[in-house]
Design a protein around this motif. Structure first.
Motif, short mmCIF file in Angstrom:
data_model
loop_
_atom_site.label_atom_id
_atom_site.label_comp_id
_atom_site.label_asym_id
_atom_site.label_seq_id
_atom_site.Cartn_x
_atom_site.Cartn_y
_atom_site.Cartn_z
N ALA A 29 13.63 41.22 30.86
CA ALA A 29 12.94 42.53 30.85
C ALA A 29 13.49 43.41 31.98
O ALA A 29 13.69 44.62 31.80
CB ALA A 29 11.44 42.34 31.00
N PHE A 30 13.74 42.79 33.15
CA PHE A 30 14.29 43.57 34.27
C PHE A 30 15.73 43.99 33.98
O PHE A 30 16.12 45.13 34.24
CB PHE A 30 14.23 42.73 35.55
CG PHE A 30 14.76 43.44 36.76
CD1 PHE A 30 14.03 44.47 37.34
CD2 PHE A 30 15.98 43.11 37.32
CE1 PHE A 30 14.51 45.14 38.45
CE2 PHE A 30 16.47 43.77 38.43
CZ PHE A 30 15.72 44.79 39.00
N LEU A 87 4.70 42.68 26.85
CA LEU A 87 3.94 43.33 27.93
C LEU A 87 4.85 43.74 29.09
O LEU A 87 4.74 44.85 29.62
CB LEU A 87 2.86 42.37 28.46
CG LEU A 87 1.58 42.30 27.65
CD1 LEU A 87 0.64 41.25 28.22
CD2 LEU A 87 0.86 43.65 27.65
N LEU A 88 5.78 42.85 29.46
CA LEU A 88 6.68 43.16 30.58
C LEU A 88 7.59 44.34 30.25
O LEU A 88 7.82 45.21 31.07
CB LEU A 88 7.54 41.93 30.93
CG LEU A 88 6.80 40.77 31.60
CD1 LEU A 88 7.74 39.60 31.82
CD2 LEU A 88 6.20 41.20 32.93
N SER A 89 8.07 44.36 29.00
CA SER A 89 8.94 45.46 28.59
C SER A 89 8.18 46.78 28.57
O SER A 89 8.68 47.81 29.02
CB SER A 89 9.52 45.14 27.21
OG SER A 89 10.30 46.18 26.77
N ASP A 90 6.94 46.74 28.06
CA ASP A 90 6.12 47.96 28.02
C ASP A 90 5.81 48.48 29.42
O ASP A 90 5.71 49.69 29.64
CB ASP A 90 4.80 47.69 27.29
CG ASP A 90 5.00 47.64 25.79
OD1 ASP A 90 6.10 48.00 25.33
OD2 ASP A 90 4.06 47.23 25.09
N ALA A 91 5.62 47.53 30.37
CA ALA A 91 5.25 47.94 31.73
C ALA A 91 6.36 48.75 32.39
O ALA A 91 6.10 49.61 33.22
CB ALA A 91 4.93 46.72 32.58
N LEU A 92 7.61 48.48 32.02
CA LEU A 92 8.73 49.20 32.62
C LEU A 92 9.14 50.42 31.80
O LEU A 92 10.02 51.16 32.19
CB LEU A 92 9.94 48.26 32.73
CG LEU A 92 9.83 47.15 33.76
CD1 LEU A 92 11.04 46.24 33.66
CD2 LEU A 92 9.72 47.73 35.16
N SER A 93 8.49 50.57 30.65
CA SER A 93 8.93 51.62 29.73
C SER A 93 7.92 52.75 29.67
O SER A 93 6.81 52.65 30.18
CB SER A 93 9.10 51.00 28.34
OG SER A 93 9.16 51.98 27.37
N SER A 94 8.35 53.81 29.02
CA SER A 94 7.47 54.95 28.82
C SER A 94 6.61 54.75 27.58
O SER A 94 5.74 55.56 27.27
CB SER A 94 8.34 56.19 28.67
OG SER A 94 7.60 57.33 28.57
N ALA A 95 6.85 53.66 26.86
CA ALA A 95 6.14 53.39 25.60
C ALA A 95 4.67 53.09 25.87
O ALA A 95 4.32 52.60 26.95
CB ALA A 95 6.78 52.19 24.91
N PRO A 96 3.80 53.37 24.91
CA PRO A 96 2.38 53.02 25.09
C PRO A 96 2.24 51.51 25.26
O PRO A 96 2.91 50.74 24.57
CB PRO A 96 1.73 53.46 23.77
CG PRO A 96 2.69 54.36 23.11
CD PRO A 96 4.05 54.02 23.62
N LEU A 97 1.38 51.12 26.19
CA LEU A 97 1.18 49.69 26.46
C LEU A 97 0.66 48.99 25.21
O LEU A 97 -0.31 49.44 24.61
CB LEU A 97 0.19 49.52 27.62
CG LEU A 97 0.07 48.13 28.21
CD1 LEU A 97 1.36 47.70 28.87
CD2 LEU A 97 -1.05 48.07 29.23
N GLY A 98 1.31 47.92 24.81
CA GLY A 98 0.89 47.18 23.62
C GLY A 98 1.81 47.39 22.44
O GLY A 98 1.84 46.57 21.52
#
Lengths: 187, 268
Positions: free
Chosen positions: A17-18, A62-73
Motif C-alpha cells: 500500500a505504501f 482500508l490501507l489503500s483508502d487511507a492514503l487515497s482521496s477515495a471515500p473510505l470503504g
C-alpha cells in the motif's frame, strides 16, 4: 500454531500500500502505480484459510483508502470479492503452475480496480476516468500478472523457511497391528 | 458452495463497507488519519533515506560546481532583492488604491516549503501527500504552488502530513481567466486520451472564438480559495460543443505535477 506466512502477508500488504504512493519515476513511465495488493490477495486466497484471505483483503482495502482521496470503504469490495471467488474455486485452479498464476494475477489486476470503480459509481465520488483508464487497467493487470508468480515463489520460499515442516507419515496403522498372546482380545 | 462462514463474511464486509461509505466527512477524515498513522514509520524511513542520499550527493559534487552554483545563486538573489523592492512599492500602492475604492485589503502570503512524500495510490484521483500538517499550521483550502505555477489546494490536513488535491482533480475546481482575452472559465476534472496529468480541461463560460492555442491561463480570484493571478497553464487546443454554446480547451499546466519534489503552501 505457526502463523509466520500470515504475518509476512500482512507485512507485504502494508508495504505494498505504501509502495503504491512511491516510485514516481516508475509510475510516470508505466502510467500506473506499482499496486501489488491483488497478487497478495490471490496468494492468500489460494493458500490460506478464508479468515486470513478475507482479513488481508479488508486490510489492503482500508490501507489503500487511507492514503487515497477515495471515500473510505470503496477499496474493500474489490479485493474481498476476489478473495471470495478464488477461495471458492481454489480446488479447480492449478495454483502451482506459473501460467495459471500469471493469468490469475492479470485477472485480479484488472478486476479489483474495476470493482472499485463500480463501487465508486454507487457513491457521489467523481473519479477522473476516460479512454485512458482502459489502458491503465490493462497496465495494472500486466503488473499483477507478472508479479503474481513472483509473489507465489517468494511466499512459498518463506513458508518453507519459517513454518513447521509437515510430519512425515508412516505406514504404521494401529488397527492393523497383529496382537499375539494369551491377553489377546479382539477390538 | 457457499458455507455459513462465507455468508457471515459477505454480510460483515457488506455492512462494514456501507458503514464506512456513509461516515460523515469529518469522522471519515479522522478515521483515515488514524489508519494512515500506520505508515508514519515508512514516511520517516523515506525522509531519512532521502536525507542520506542528498548528503551523499552534496559530498560527491566537485568544488568548482559548488562555486558556480554559489555565484549563480548570489546573482539570482541580487535580482530577486531588486524585484522584491519594486514589489513592496507596488503592494503599498495597491493597498492605497484598494483603500481608496473601498475594496478589502489583500494581505501578503506566507509561503511554506513542503516536501512531497507520496502520491495517489490509485489512477483515478489526482492528489499527493506533503510532509506538513496541522501542527505546522496547515489547514484545508490553503493554496499550494510550485516555482512554475498553481499545483492545487490542501484537501485534508492531518497532524503531520497533508493531502493536496491537484489541479484537475474533482476536489480542486479552479476558476480561471484567459490572460489575453479575459474570458472566464473553470478547470474541471477530465482525463485526456494521453493520460498525461499535465493536461486538464478548461470549460469557458460562453462561446469564445478569440481563444486560441498558446494563450496563458491564470487564476481569476473568484471562488474564494485561489488568489488572482497565479499562473495555471497554456492553452493547447480548443473545440466548441455541439450547440456552439460553450468552448472547451485543453490546457497544459505550467507546474509539472508528475515530477514535483517540493511545493510551497501559501499561508494567509
Amino acid at each position: 500454531m505457526n502463523r509466520s506466512t500470515l504475518l509476512f502477508l500482512a507485512l507485504a500488504v502494508w508495504l505494498s500500500a505504501f509502495a503504491q504512493t512511491q516510485f514516481a519515476a516508475l509510475r510516470e513511465w508505466m502510467s500506473v502505480p506499482v499496486a501489488l495488493g491483488p497478487s497478495l490477495v490471490c496468494y492468500a486466497a489460494l493458500t490460506q484459510g478464508p479468515g486470513a484471505a478475507f482479513g488481508l483483503a479488508l486490510l489492503g482495502g482500508l490501507l489503500s483508502d487511507a492514503l487515497s482521496s477515495a471515500p473510505l470503504g470503496s477499496g474493500i469490495p474489490g479485493p474481498f470479492l476476489l478473495a471470495l471467488t478464488l477461495h471458492l474455486q481454489r480446488h479447480l485452479i492449478l495454483r502451482d503452475q506459473r501460467f495459471a498464476q500469471f493469468w490469475i494475477g492479470l485477472g485480479a489486476g484488472v478486476g479489483v480496480p474495476l470493482l472499485t470503480l463500480a463501487t465508486l459509481a454507487l457513491t457521489r465520488a467523481e473519479p477522473v476516468t476516460g479512454a485512458f483508464t482502459v489502458l491503465q487497467l490493462l497496465g495494472l493487470g500486466l503488473v499483477n500478472g507478472l508479479a503474481c508468480p513472483a509473489v507465489f515463489a517468494l511466499f512459498d520460499l518463506l513458508h518453507r523457511a519459517f513454518d513447521y515442516r509437515p510430519l512425515a507419515s508412516t505406514s504404521f496403522r494401529p488397527d492393523r497391528e497383529t496382537v499375539r498372546g494369551r491377553q489377546f482380545r479382539p477390538r | 458452495m457457499l458455507k455459513r462462514t462465507h455468508h457471515l463474511a459477505i454480510l460483515g464486509v457488506g455492512l462494514l463497507t456501507l458503514g464506512l461509505l456513509n461516515l460523515p466527512e469529518p469522522l471519515e477524515a479522522r478515521v483515515k488519519s488514524a489508519i494512515g498513522a500506520a505508515f508514519l514509520p515508512l514516511f520517516g524511513l523515506r525522509a531519512a533515506a532521502n536525507s542520506v542520499v542528498d548528503r551523499a550527493a552534496y559530498q560527491a559534487l566537485p568544488r568548482s560546481t559548488l562555486v558556480d552554483n554559489l555565484l549563480r545563486l548570489e546573482r539570482e538573489n541580487a535580482e530577486l532583492r531588486a524585484a522584491a523592492l519594486q514589489a513592496t512599492d507596488l503592494l503599498a500602492e495597491n493597498q492605497r488604491l484598494r483603500a481608496a475604492i473601498g475594496a478589502a485589503p489583500r494581505g501578503p502570503w506566507r509561503p511554506r516549503l513542503a516536501r512531497v512524500v507520496g502520491r495517489e495510490p490509485t489512477t483515478w484521483w489526482r492528489t499527493l501527500q506533503i510532509n506538513l500538517g496541522s501542527r505546522d499550521g496547515l489547514a484545508a483550502d490553503q493554496v499550494v504552488v510550485s516555482g512554475t505555477g498553481l499545483v492545487g489546494r490542501v484537501s485534508q490536513a492531518g497532524l503531520t502530513h497533508s493531502r493536496v488535491a491537484l489541479v484537475g482533480d474533482a476536489e480542486c475546481g479552479v476558476s480561471v481567466v484567459v490572460h489575453e482575452t479575459r474570458d472566464l472559465g473553470i478547470i474541471k476534472p477530465g482525463q485526456t486520451l494521453s493520460g498525461d496529468g499535465g493536461l486538464v480541461e478548461l470549460t469557458l463560460m460562453q462561446n469564445c472564438p478569440a481563444i486560441m492555442a498558446g494563450q496563458t491561463v491564470t487564476t481569476s480570484g473568484l471562488g474564494g480559495v485561489f488568489p488572482a493571478g497565479l499562473p495555471v497553464g497554456t492553452i493547447v487546443d480548443t473545440r466548441n460543443d455541439a450547440g456552439n454554446v460553450f468552448t472547451t480547451a485543453r490546457v497544459r499546466l505550467t507546474a509539472q505535477l508528475n515530477r514535483l519534489e517540493e511545493v510551497w503552501v501559501l499561508q494567509p
